[in-house]
Design an enzyme around this catalytic site. Sequence first.
Site, PDB file in Angstrom:
ATOM      1  N   GLU A 154      62.686  44.256  20.851  1.00 31.98           N
ATOM      2  CA  GLU A 154      62.926  44.732  22.215  1.00 31.98           C
ATOM      3  C   GLU A 154      62.351  46.128  22.417  1.00 31.98           C
ATOM      4  O   GLU A 154      61.821  46.439  23.479  1.00 31.98           O
ATOM      5  CB  GLU A 154      64.431  44.712  22.550  1.00 31.98           C
ATOM      6  CG  GLU A 154      65.017  43.313  22.683  1.00 31.98           C
ATOM      7  CD  GLU A 154      64.387  42.477  23.795  1.00 31.98           C
ATOM      8  OE1 GLU A 154      63.694  43.038  24.663  1.00 31.98           O
ATOM      9  OE2 GLU A 154      64.571  41.250  23.794  1.00 31.98           O
TER      10      GLU A 154
ATOM     11  N   TYR B 177      69.297  47.994  29.039  1.00 31.09           N
ATOM     12  CA  TYR B 177      68.608  46.728  28.799  1.00 31.09           C
ATOM     13  C   TYR B 177      68.675  46.328  27.317  1.00 31.09           C
ATOM     14  O   TYR B 177      69.077  45.220  26.966  1.00 31.09           O
ATOM     15  CB  TYR B 177      67.139  46.819  29.255  1.00 31.09           C
ATOM     16  CG  TYR B 177      66.361  45.631  28.789  1.00 31.09           C
ATOM     17  CD1 TYR B 177      66.449  44.439  29.478  1.00 31.09           C
ATOM     18  CD2 TYR B 177      65.613  45.676  27.611  1.00 31.09           C
ATOM     19  CE1 TYR B 177      65.801  43.306  29.022  1.00 31.09           C
ATOM     20  CE2 TYR B 177      64.966  44.551  27.146  1.00 31.09           C
ATOM     21  CZ  TYR B 177      65.061  43.370  27.861  1.00 31.09           C
ATOM     22  OH  TYR B 177      64.434  42.255  27.396  1.00 31.09           O
TER      23      TYR B 177
ATOM     24  N   ASP C  23      65.298  42.475  32.707  1.00 30.49           N
ATOM     25  CA  ASP C  23      63.910  42.949  32.735  1.00 30.49           C
ATOM     26  C   ASP C  23      63.259  42.370  33.995  1.00 30.49           C
ATOM     27  O   ASP C  23      63.920  41.713  34.802  1.00 30.49           O
ATOM     28  CB  ASP C  23      63.163  42.567  31.443  1.00 30.49           C
ATOM     29  CG  ASP C  23      63.015  41.058  31.278  1.00 30.49           C
ATOM     30  OD1 ASP C  23      63.442  40.296  32.172  1.00 30.49           O
ATOM     31  OD2 ASP C  23      62.468  40.629  30.247  1.00 30.49           O
TER      32      ASP C  23
ATOM     33  N   CYS D 157      59.953  23.506  37.416  1.00 31.88           N
ATOM     34  CA  CYS D 157      61.083  24.409  37.172  1.00 31.88           C
ATOM     35  C   CYS D 157      62.414  23.653  37.160  1.00 31.88           C
ATOM     36  O   CYS D 157      62.711  22.898  38.089  1.00 31.88           O
ATOM     37  CB  CYS D 157      61.117  25.483  38.260  1.00 31.88           C
ATOM     38  SG  CYS D 157      62.488  26.627  38.030  1.00 31.88           S
TER      39      CYS D 157
HETATM   40 FE1  SF4 Z   1      61.125  30.364  40.447  1.00 27.90          FE
HETATM   41 FE2  SF4 Z   1      60.255  28.244  41.823  1.00 27.90          FE
HETATM   42 FE3  SF4 Z   1      61.985  27.965  39.843  1.00 27.90          FE
HETATM   43 FE4  SF4 Z   1      62.760  29.088  42.109  1.00 27.90          FE
HETATM   44  S1  SF4 Z   1      62.058  26.971  41.815  1.00 27.90           S
HETATM   45  S2  SF4 Z   1      63.250  29.801  40.059  1.00 27.90           S
HETATM   46  S3  SF4 Z   1      60.925  30.194  42.654  1.00 27.90           S
HETATM   47  S4  SF4 Z   1      59.862  28.678  39.673  1.00 27.90           S
END
Ligand code: SF4
Length: 333
Positions: free
Chosen positions: A40, A121, A139, A198
């Site tokens: 870190e 941090y 961060d 994501c």
């Molecule tokens: Fe980031 Fe898109 Fe996931 Fe939302 S959906 S956390 S904007 S990558």
Amino acid sequence: MTANAASHLIQHYVDNFRRLPWRSPPGAPPPDPYRVWLSEVMLQQTTVATVAPRFERFLERWPTVDALAAARDEDILSEWAGLGYYARARNLIACAREVARRGGFPATAAELRALPGVGAYTSAAIAAIAFGEKAAPIDTNVRRVVARLHGLAEPSAGEIERGVLELMTHDPAGDVVQALMDLGATVCRPRQPRCAQCPLSGHCAAFASGAPECFPRPRQRKPRPRRFGAAWWIERDGHVWLVRRPATGLLGGMAALPGSEWTDAPTAGRPLGTVRHLFSHFSLDLAIELRPDPCGEGWWHPLDRLDEAGLPTLYRRAADIALAARRDTRAAA
Ligand code: SF4
């Protein structure tokens, strides 16, 4: 929403975690706090790609905090050369010695925070990753992911901290922290976030807005003032004259070329070349000039072993300019 979001985040981390030399894989016992702390400190302002090989070299040389605490300052500063932000190296030395004196790292963020050079941090990162405390190291990556998840354009530190702690529905807390760090580095990137990949897209307010990259709003950067100085190249019989910078201040304790003070006024004369270097609060134009005689307290360092001198990047670039100018002069003669 939060428990579900946390489950998706952790599953994504288990499937995609970055293998880094200071980490333990998910499900394995947590890493030694020495490794977490060292990584870190190295990673502040320096990229993972740069840090990874340097971390391994450090570990080979000083495998424990006690070994680091017993090392000579000059050896540690030389090993640090090129990583920049040399105040970190001096704090690293002070912190290693304090931890060795205490007989080990304390286990809570509050106690870790009292160590030299360990801020909010780093203390939270060590506490969460090495000791499993529900602490929130924030961060830029973590801030961005949490701000987007909650659709916050100008989040306060408190809002981000709450957002991280809410996701800590799973043990160990360190996995949640590392999952957020990885997601910010690889998926929820500042520009063109990969929302389709994501695990949080079903919970993410920024994604739902249709313009996720607008969160959080970029902070205004102040322009950096310019400063100017000269470094002197003094060469004799295959050696160059080096000095050690004062122990405190910028590049404190590091090997350097001798030179002038750094001021607001541009230097006069016709230098061999100039290095522009960015420090955190100003940019420096360092003019490289030839001088005939040694000055100040220093030593003659052999030119064919310049790599071992422990010069920080600024002076290494200055030396390269002087060496290139010397080669050109010889070729023209
Ligand atoms: Fe980031 Fe898109 Fe996931 Fe939302 S959906 S956390 S904007 S990558």
